[in-house]
Design an enzyme around this catalytic site. Structure first.
Site, PDB file in Angstrom:
ATOM      1  CE  LYS A  95      42.860  40.168  40.598  1.00 34.14           C
ATOM      2  NZ  LYS A  95      42.961  39.011  41.515  1.00 34.14           N
ATOM      3  CG  ASP A 110      40.187  40.454  43.378  1.00 34.79           C
ATOM      4  OD1 ASP A 110      40.988  39.567  43.694  1.00 34.79           O
ATOM      5  OD2 ASP A 110      40.316  41.627  43.790  1.00 34.79           O
TER       6      ASP A 110
HETATM    7  P1  NDP Z   1      35.065  40.958  48.866  1.00 36.71           P
HETATM    8  O1  NDP Z   1      34.647  42.064  47.988  1.00 36.71           O
HETATM    9  O2  NDP Z   1      34.199  39.778  49.017  1.00 36.71           O
HETATM   10  O3  NDP Z   1      35.409  41.493  50.318  1.00 36.71           O
HETATM   11  C1  NDP Z   1      36.379  42.458  50.525  1.00 36.71           C
HETATM   12  C2  NDP Z   1      36.401  42.821  52.000  1.00 36.71           C
HETATM   13  O4  NDP Z   1      37.520  43.664  52.252  1.00 36.71           O
HETATM   14  C3  NDP Z   1      35.181  43.605  52.429  1.00 36.71           C
HETATM   15  O5  NDP Z   1      34.917  43.355  53.783  1.00 36.71           O
HETATM   16  C4  NDP Z   1      35.628  45.037  52.201  1.00 36.71           C
HETATM   17  O6  NDP Z   1      34.922  45.996  52.969  1.00 36.71           O
HETATM   18  C5  NDP Z   1      37.065  44.981  52.619  1.00 36.71           C
HETATM   19  N1  NDP Z   1      37.826  45.994  51.848  1.00 36.71           N
HETATM   20  C6  NDP Z   1      37.964  46.064  50.512  1.00 36.71           C
HETATM   21  N2  NDP Z   1      38.678  47.144  50.151  1.00 36.71           N
HETATM   22  C7  NDP Z   1      38.981  47.761  51.302  1.00 36.71           C
HETATM   23  C8  NDP Z   1      39.706  48.931  51.597  1.00 36.71           C
HETATM   24  N3  NDP Z   1      40.256  49.684  50.624  1.00 36.71           N
HETATM   25  N4  NDP Z   1      39.837  49.262  52.905  1.00 36.71           N
HETATM   26  C9  NDP Z   1      39.275  48.502  53.899  1.00 36.71           C
HETATM   27  N5  NDP Z   1      38.572  47.382  53.669  1.00 36.71           N
HETATM   28  C10 NDP Z   1      38.433  47.014  52.393  1.00 36.71           C
HETATM   29  O7  NDP Z   1      36.509  40.511  48.296  1.00 36.71           O
HETATM   30  P2  NDP Z   1      37.301  39.151  48.549  1.00 36.71           P
HETATM   31  O8  NDP Z   1      37.030  38.642  49.919  1.00 36.71           O
HETATM   32  O9  NDP Z   1      37.063  38.273  47.395  1.00 36.71           O
HETATM   33  O10 NDP Z   1      38.818  39.655  48.438  1.00 36.71           O
HETATM   34  C11 NDP Z   1      39.571  40.079  49.572  1.00 36.71           C
HETATM   35  C12 NDP Z   1      41.056  40.000  49.239  1.00 36.71           C
HETATM   36  O11 NDP Z   1      41.402  38.654  48.896  1.00 36.71           O
HETATM   37  C13 NDP Z   1      41.523  40.844  48.057  1.00 36.71           C
HETATM   38  O12 NDP Z   1      42.837  41.278  48.290  1.00 36.71           O
HETATM   39  C14 NDP Z   1      41.524  39.845  46.905  1.00 36.71           C
HETATM   40  O13 NDP Z   1      42.390  40.244  45.858  1.00 36.71           O
HETATM   41  C15 NDP Z   1      42.029  38.609  47.626  1.00 36.71           C
HETATM   42  N6  NDP Z   1      41.751  37.318  46.998  1.00 36.71           N
HETATM   43  C16 NDP Z   1      40.477  36.948  46.678  1.00 36.71           C
HETATM   44  C17 NDP Z   1      40.239  35.698  46.139  1.00 36.71           C
HETATM   45  C18 NDP Z   1      38.868  35.210  45.865  1.00 36.71           C
HETATM   46  O14 NDP Z   1      38.742  34.046  45.463  1.00 36.71           O
HETATM   47  N7  NDP Z   1      37.821  35.971  46.070  1.00 36.71           N
HETATM   48  C19 NDP Z   1      41.358  34.785  45.816  1.00 36.71           C
HETATM   49  C20 NDP Z   1      42.642  35.251  46.263  1.00 36.71           C
HETATM   50  C21 NDP Z   1      42.816  36.482  46.806  1.00 36.71           C
HETATM   51  P3  NDP Z   1      33.766  46.884  52.288  1.00 36.71           P
HETATM   52  O15 NDP Z   1      32.632  45.957  52.042  1.00 36.71           O
HETATM   53  O16 NDP Z   1      33.482  47.948  53.278  1.00 36.71           O
HETATM   54  O17 NDP Z   1      34.380  47.419  51.027  1.00 36.71           O
HETATM   55  O1  2IT Z   2      43.541  36.846  43.478  1.00 38.81           O
HETATM   56  C1  2IT Z   2      43.063  35.767  43.077  1.00 38.81           C
HETATM   57  O2  2IT Z   2      43.747  34.737  43.005  1.00 38.81           O
HETATM   58  C2  2IT Z   2      41.650  35.742  42.703  1.00 38.81           C
HETATM   59  N1  2IT Z   2      40.965  36.754  42.824  1.00 38.81           N
HETATM   60  C3  2IT Z   2      41.041  34.486  42.154  1.00 38.81           C
HETATM   61  C4  2IT Z   2      41.329  34.326  40.692  1.00 38.81           C
HETATM   62  C5  2IT Z   2      40.643  33.189  40.010  1.00 38.81           C
HETATM   63  O3  2IT Z   2      40.823  33.094  38.791  1.00 38.81           O
HETATM   64  O4  2IT Z   2      39.944  32.388  40.653  1.00 38.81           O
END
Ligand code: NDP
Ligand code: 2IT
Length: 444
Positions: free
Chosen positions: A126, A166
């Protein structure tokens, strides 16, 4: 003292000021106790758990860039290459002001087991930076990404370490990083996933985490005599994971009534309109305050509140530790039957314990959100064979992978006498493959 307790104590002592990392390690090692007890002598002699909790390599670097006013800005970049026993390091890059070594290490540690659970050949890693993309111009984003990649490019490659998106890193950022990698290394290769479709990206990668979350949640419900059809769902977050979770929930016959960002949350009694959400978040990159202008029947509230809404299924899709004990009590009091983690470690340990003790089906992130990284691994396959798979092929592969993943962790829980405990099942099933590979490769 048991071997697990000894290692837990060492982790806290040797990595002070890393509470998120301690939390992730404790959750995993606690649930591995039945497996470790069976092999305690050998694991201890081989320092197996010590090797598991110590990253193979952690890289920390300066990221200087020049903002639109000519001011030099400095951020810190990280890449933690945690474990390569079963494949090249694989895991996202988080861009958020809260990023520090503890957060990257917790995410990297979780990624080892998640990637193993997918059944695909990817190790755990990561990275990210404390850079805050909010309010930055497109050019500033590009300059940051180029500077970040200038250093990161020394440590990654299609067969060594393959980062992805992420929080804060989406298609735009991946594009800028890919361009800089190619310029420096002169290689057009699958070094990043989540790329645009015109330069080696895969269909369904954008949707994969959210869609996968719903496929596996539906499977968990079916395995317990329920289904998503007709259910009311609460989602937190409004980013990549949340948007496509909401979209797939609707396609599977459920109604999602909430979403949120870091400022506030939306309640839409008629069901969140995913086209509106995409317009606000993906196209305009604006805040959720705008949602009400499109949907007058909805409510916008400042602060936190998604978990106060009555729902059958709760899907935390924002960030770590966003669902605490008080939230868990609200969910139980409101009759919630299942919680599945779209985000990484969004539920605090006390909340997980409360939900499980009150009979709520609980699916941890390393299983529930594994569809994203699984699809990334399939993007790597397509890049290696220089071919492009259809949407239907990708989507059906994702779905069957999530269904199989659920049954594997369900079986692992049963095998070790913790039937229905999907946290233990996921940790054990993920661990078994990694340990087998580590043992086979000697003391490295
Ligand atoms: P994005 O940046 O697309 O969206 C994140 C969302 O969560 C936004 O709405 C953001 O609000 C909110 N957020 C982030 N940090 C905070 C915080 N500290 N407090 C409150 N709200 C918060 O990220 P993703 O959707 O890609 O990721 C979301 C979660 O999913 C994370 O935990 C990530 O590690 C996990 N994840 C993502 C994957 C992926 O493929 N993208 C795969 C597996 C897991 P704001 O815009 O106001 O910051
Ligand atoms: O938390 C996760 O699994 C991710 N942000 C996606 C990682 C990836 O390599 O697609």
């Amino acid at each position: 003292m048991s071997y697990v307790d000894e290692v837990l104590e060492r982790v806290v002592k040797e990595n002070p000021y890393e509470p998120e990392f301690h939390q992730a390690v404790k959750e995993v090692l606690d649930s591995l106790r039945p497996v470790v007890e069976k092999n305690e002598e050998q694991f201890r002699r081989d320092a197996l758990l010590e090797r598991l909790v110590n990253p193979e390599r952690q890289i920390k670097f300066r990221v200087p860039w020049i903002d639109d006013n000519g001011q030099v800005q400095i951020n810190t970049g990280y890449r933690v290459q945690f474990n390569s026993a079963i494949g090249p390091y694989k895991g996202g890059l988080r861009l958020h002001p809260s990023v520090n070594l503890s957060i990257i290490k917790f995410l990297g540690f979780e990624q080892i087991f998640k990637n193993s659970l997918t059944g695909l050949p990817i190790g755990g890693g990561k990275g990210g930076s404390d850079f805050d993309p909010k309010g930055k111009s497109d050019r500033e984003i590009m300059k940051f990404c180029q500077s970040f990649m200038t250093e990161l490019s020394k440590y990654i490659g299609a067969d060594t370490d393959v980062p992805a998106g992420d929080i804060g890193t989406g298609a735009r950022e991946i594009g800028y990083m890919y361009g800089q990698y190619k310029r420096i290394r002169g290689l057009f290769e699958g070094v990043l996933t989540g790329k645009g479709l015109s330069y080696g990206g895969s269909l369904v990668r954008t949707e994969a985490t959210g869609y996968g979350l719903l496929y596996i949640t539906d499977e968990m419900l079916k395995s317990n005599g329920h289904s998503l059809e007709g259910k009311t769902v609460a989602v937190s977050g409004a980013g990549n994971v949340a948007i496509y979770a909401i979209e797939k929930a609707g396609q599977l016959g459920a109604k999602v009534v909430t979403c949120s960002d870091s400022n506030g949350w939306v309640y839409d009694p008629d069901g969140i309109d995913v086209a509106v959400l995409k317009e606000i978040k993906e196209v305009k990159r604006h805040r959720l305050t705008e949602y009400k202008a499109y949907r007058p029947n909805s409510e916008y509230h400042e602060g936190k509140g998604v978990w106060t809404v009555k729902c059958d299924v709760a899907l935390p899709c924002a960030t770590q530790n966003e669902l605490n004990l008080e939230d868990a009590k609200n969910l139980v009091a409101n009759g919630t039957i299942a919680v599945a983690e779209g985000a990484n470690m969004p539920t605090t340990p006390e909340a997980v314990d409360y939900l499980q003790r009150n009979g709520v089906l609980f699916l941890p992130g390393k299983a529930a959100n594994a569809g994203g990284v699984a699809t990334s691994a399939l993007e790597m396959s397509q890049n290696s064979e220089r071919l492009h798979w259809s949407f239907e092929r990708m989507d059906s592969t994702l779905k069957s992978l999530m269904v199989d993943l659920f049954h594997n962790l369900e079986a692992a829980a049963k095998k070790y006498g913790v039937d229905g405990n999907y946290v233990a099942g996921a940790n054990i099933a993920g661990f078994e493959k990694v340990v087998d590979a580590m043992n086979a490769q000697g003391i490295v």
